[in-house]
Scaffold this active site. Structure first.
Site, short mmCIF file in Angstrom:
data_model
loop_
_atom_site.label_atom_id
_atom_site.label_comp_id
_atom_site.label_asym_id
_atom_site.label_seq_id
_atom_site.Cartn_x
_atom_site.Cartn_y
_atom_site.Cartn_z
CB CYS A 58 -0.62 0.18 1.43
SG CYS A 58 -2.27 -1.65 1.36
CG HIS B 23 -3.36 3.42 1.74
ND1 HIS B 23 -4.08 2.96 0.96
CD2 HIS B 23 -3.37 1.79 2.59
CE1 HIS B 23 -4.12 1.46 0.79
NE2 HIS B 23 -3.73 1.11 2.09
CG ASN C 253 -6.48 -1.08 1.37
OD1 ASN C 253 -5.91 -0.89 0.24
ND2 ASN C 253 -6.17 -1.17 2.74
#
Length: 322
Positions: free
Chosen positions: A112, A249, A279
């Site tokens: 990520c 993020h 996500n």
């Protein structure tokens, strides 16, 4: 490090949308439970596409929007933890598909934090001998999900986004960064384990799916992201109050709320879009940047901090002036 200029940002997501209500027909969950804990209502998932397909769409849109010739690119970097294959890389597939015959291409896997790491590499390349490159974050995380496991399957989505960057002598660009890896904590978030068969007969079975210690990752993110943000700002010579936007993020709205409070900054400076995409790992910061770019919210002179956190474990932040 001041020699990087972003000249365009674009995104691409699959058409298929999976809502929380649809997930509730597959597992013991509901929209209220998911949204109240994550800030996610929907996510986009592929039907017949793979990671390179999403990245190629972004690359083509970037070239079309800027009217830049693919042959003028010196490099292509793709941040991903979900490549089509180990070889060829996603970046190599992109390079071939768009005809960027003069560009070298490579993938970077920092989960990520992938786009933040990739931008750091791009800035170093531009500060040495290269003139122009493309940086993309692309993920098809749906292929790493056990769709019966509600602890992780409700969190993730598929998508891609990227930028074209150029070398510049203007007093703008990449002001400073802080990149960190916490390998000793890596077991808190794992995915994509290969089977290991060797000559002694010992076999480790394949386990492609995500496994996550949610509490450990939450605590890690809320503790370490402010650290890397503050380090990046200190190296950049700017304060949090001088940063116009913080693009973090997009993992969980609660995490971002907590980070904003620890940074003593208004939540309005932390735009979020996980409600629509979930996500998307290395794609998430790029998706947010591309949306803000398209909406005209990225203006010349703005200082923007980006920060990623996730598998590895990794964390990283950088400050850019547009």
């Amino acid at each position: 490090m001041e020699q990087l200029k972003i000249i365009s940002a674009m995104k691409y997501v699959p058409e298929r949308v999976v809502t929380n209500d649809e997930l509730a027909t597959m597992m013991d969950t509901n929209d209220e439970w998911i949204f109240s804990r994550t800030g996610i209502h929907r996510r986009h998932v592929v039907t017949d596409e793979n990671t390179s397909d999403l990245a190629i769409m972004v690359a083509k849109r970037l070239l079309e929007q800027t009217q830049i010739a693919a042959e003028s690119l010196d490099f292509i970097i793709v941040g991903t933890m979900s490549p089509d294959t180990l070889s060829p890389s996603v970046a190599a597939r992109v390079q071939g598909a768009i005809g960027a015959t003069n560009a070298f291409a490579t993938d970077l896997n920092a989960a990520c934090t992938g786009l933040v790491y990739s931008m750091s590499f791009a800035s170093a390349l531009l500060a040495t001998r290269y003139q122009r490159g493309m940086v993309i974050g692309a993920e098809v995380l749906s292929k790493l999900l056990d769709w019966q496991d509600r602890t992780v399957s409700v969190l993730f989505g598929d998508g891609a986004a990227g930028v074209i960057v150029e070398r510049t002598t203007e007093a703008i660009g990449y002001l400073g960064e802080s990149l960190r890896t916490y390998g000793a904590q890596g077991d808190a978030l794992t995915a994509g384990a290969f089977a290991n068969t060797n000559l002694t007969g010992e076999i480790t079975p394949a386990d492609p799916y995500f496994h996550m210690d949610g509490r450990a990752v939450y605590n890690f993110a809320t503790r370490e992201v402010p650290v890397v943000l503050n380090e990046a700002m200190e190296k950049s010579g700017v304060t949090a109050d001088e940063v116009d936007l913080f693009l973090l993020h997009q993992a969980n709205s609660r995490i971002i709320d907590s980070i904003a409070k620890r940074m003593k900054q208004p939540i309005e400076k932390f735009p979020m879009n996980m409600v629509e995409y979930g996500n998307t790992s290395a794609a998430s910061i790029g998706l947010l940047l591309a949306e803000l770019w398209e909406a005209g919210r990225i203006q010349p002179g703005m200082k923007i901090a980006i920060a990623g956190f996730g598998g590895g474990l990794t964390a990283g932040a950088s400050v850019l002036q547009f």
